[in-house]
Design an enzyme around this catalytic site. Sequence first.
Site, PDB file in Angstrom:
ATOM      1  CG  LEU A   1      -1.898  -1.148   1.371  1.00 35.71           C
ATOM      2  CD1 LEU A   1      -2.652  -1.033   2.686  1.00 35.71           C
ATOM      3  CD2 LEU A   1      -2.883  -1.137   0.203  1.00 35.71           C
TER       4      LEU A   1
ATOM      5  CG  ASN B   1       9.358  -2.420   0.613  1.00 39.12           C
ATOM      6  OD1 ASN B   1       8.675  -3.442   0.525  1.00 39.12           O
ATOM      7  ND2 ASN B   1      10.655  -2.437   0.785  1.00 39.12           N
TER       8      ASN B   1
ATOM      9  CG  HIS C   1      12.584  -9.509  -4.055  1.00 38.68           C
ATOM     10  ND1 HIS C   1      11.571  -9.706  -4.968  1.00 38.68           N
ATOM     11  CD2 HIS C   1      13.592  -8.920  -4.746  1.00 38.68           C
ATOM     12  CE1 HIS C   1      11.955  -9.226  -6.150  1.00 38.68           C
ATOM     13  NE2 HIS C   1      13.178  -8.757  -6.039  1.00 38.68           N
TER      14      HIS C   1
ATOM     15  CG  HIS D   1       7.337 -11.989  -5.782  1.00 38.96           C
ATOM     16  ND1 HIS D   1       6.979 -10.694  -5.605  1.00 38.96           N
ATOM     17  CD2 HIS D   1       8.661 -12.031  -5.504  1.00 38.96           C
ATOM     18  CE1 HIS D   1       8.013  -9.982  -5.229  1.00 38.96           C
ATOM     19  NE2 HIS D   1       9.053 -10.784  -5.168  1.00 38.96           N
TER      20      HIS D   1
ATOM     21  CG  ASP E   1       3.932  -9.287  -5.727  1.00 44.18           C
ATOM     22  OD1 ASP E   1       4.212  -8.550  -4.765  1.00 44.18           O
ATOM     23  OD2 ASP E   1       4.781  -9.715  -6.530  1.00 44.18           O
TER      24      ASP E   1
END
Lengths: 313, 433
Positions: free
Chosen positions: B64, B95, B180, B233, B306
């Site tokens: 967001l 982030n 990640h 992901h 995602d």
Amino acid sequence: MPERPSVPRHLLGIEGLSAEQLVPFLDLAESYALLSRSRSAPRDALRGRTVINLFYEDSTRTRTSFELAGKRLGADVINMSVATSSVNKGETLLDTAATLNAMRCDLLVVRHAQSGAPALLSRKVEASVVNAGDGTHEHPTQALLDALTIRRHFGRLEGLTVAICGDVGHSRVARSNIHLLTAFGNRVRLAGPPTLLPGAMAGLGNVELYSDMDRALEGADVVMSLRLQKERMGAGLVPSAREYFHFFGLDRRRLALAKPGALVMHPGPMNRGVEIASDVADSDQSVISEQVEMGVAVRMAVLDRLSRARMPA
Amino acid sequence: MSDIVFENVRLIDPASGRDETGRLVVRQGRIVACEDGSVPEGARVIDGAGAVLCPGLVDMRVALGEPGSEYRESVSSGARAAVAGGITTMAVLPNTSPPIDNPALVHLLRVRGEETGMVSIHPYGALTRGCEGGEMAELGLLQNAGAVAFTDGTRAISDAKQMRNLLSYSRFIDAIVVQHPEEPSLAKGACATAGARAVRMGLPSVPAEAEAIMIARDLRLTAMTGARLHFAHVSTAEGLDLIREAKSRGIRVTCDTAPPYFAMTEDDIGDFRTYAKLSPPLRNEADRKAVCAALADGTIDAVASDHAPADADDKRLPFAQARAGGTGLVTLLGVTLGAGLPLIDALRLVTSAPAALLGLKAGTLAVGSDADLCLFDPEDSWTVVAGNLPGRAQNTPFDGKDLKGRVLRTFKRGVEVFTADELAGDERAGAAS
């Protein structure tokens, strides 16, 4: 005479264009080359039309070539380079596009360091967009002028073996040439160290990859040498200019492996002693100056044809 | 709050394996046992007409723009998009600006979620201060404040020794580390997966191997430290093979993927479409098929949207300069249903599986649970149109695609927080008559 519907509105790249679509550009350019030599280009062909050269990268030669092409056909040509435009004041590419659009320019010649930037602009402006080199993507007018130069020498543009040598991976010139030469059914060989010639380039179509430049040159009709930018050494892709020349420099010995009288081409600007030896660049086989001359003629043809494609039926 | 009775619905509860036509009763915001077929006095009856009633979706990876970039997506705009997609619980990335690296911000986001009344927000805490990959963040204090797990979000922990320390420390507080998986030096500046397409378009590319390299390293560090690691992901065949093999050896590793990686390929970049610029980049067809296979065989534990909101200015740029990421909240259900799995298995990946993975009380129809519910028609299809999506961000990579599975109604603790337009119209008409 109505324009054939196959004339594209923009010239963003060679990829996807057929030989049938490309030949008219070459034919018109050839006639413009002759007219230019006799100082009799039709100075009213683009009368009242505005050409804006929007250059986000420094390029004296390409910009001058487009400028001359536009002026020989009677267009009003404006040069905008990054140093003097509002780009430095933080204006985005699309805001610049909107501004130029409002000024009703007819042809927008764009050079940009980012692949796809001219394609992005073309979706936002009414002008015809000519890609004058975008990132590592395409440089279509360079491929056309190379093709015209080759055709004038061989009288044909098919069935030839063309070796494209050097920093192929970073080269938009190489990509556009690959698309064009393979569309006409030529044999294209690519030569370079793996750091500058990624294996995935084999996916560009009917091309052969070589890391041994000698083998790539054997029996070639045309040898295209590409500029090696100094940054490649800093980025750790090749160790030094002299080692590069050792493996991939186009010198007399290597050129002798190609067919007798093979054409030597270079898109410029050259790094003498890095990718090409001076005596080769200045030899009888070199057509580098003719490439520059054909560049103006090809750009006249491109501006002319795109401008006619824009005219209402 | 009156009781709600759902009649004539296909109840699918992946946590229990239940899949049957029946009814469900909600009282005081919770699911209660329905002893008989009677309707409690004053209850609102909703006839599902055979539609599926499942737990509200649990989306374990959402970015967001709050705090700091609310123009991209705020908590409230994100919540509207979420419930339109049947999502009632989401874990959000740290982030932001400032990043979620102090306990007060964890608390703030949880409260902001509650204030919407539509979704529960479970923030990830930053692994390192500022998500900059250096000093360790206050993991224990963040956890006490409610951080659901720890990650630097869109950035990989690059330094191997630092990753080892983070894994060791996270084991001490029994927390999950989310990575990640992309070797940063190979990925630097890249905007497409290495291959013929990137070469043709002249785009800087990252090899698919960059994912496997990071996964291989981190699996060893996880085995070494006994930590609990989750890869977000995952998008390549080789990365999934490594995870599959590590799981078989008992290493405490899990992973998720996102809808673009099983529904799209690099070819969807088309003519420099920046909405298809994602991180990691869209891969080739062989990788896409491997992701589908890993969904089917259980190597992939969950599907997360995602969701990565961007505004027009972020995306109206040359491809390499455009911001990476696509919206995903409203398309999560439809794309996941289209993955070729049995309905209950597809729903498990977006409900009970991510809830169990993160230890959340959500994603179930068990008696006594919060009545977080999604009523959807699995046969009805709709077209994704960028510009018409609920929420603020419109940068969907699925623009123009038809998705099967339309959300009809969404409930959060028994309160109806989303109603499809045509149903809302019917109800207004009903009220007027």
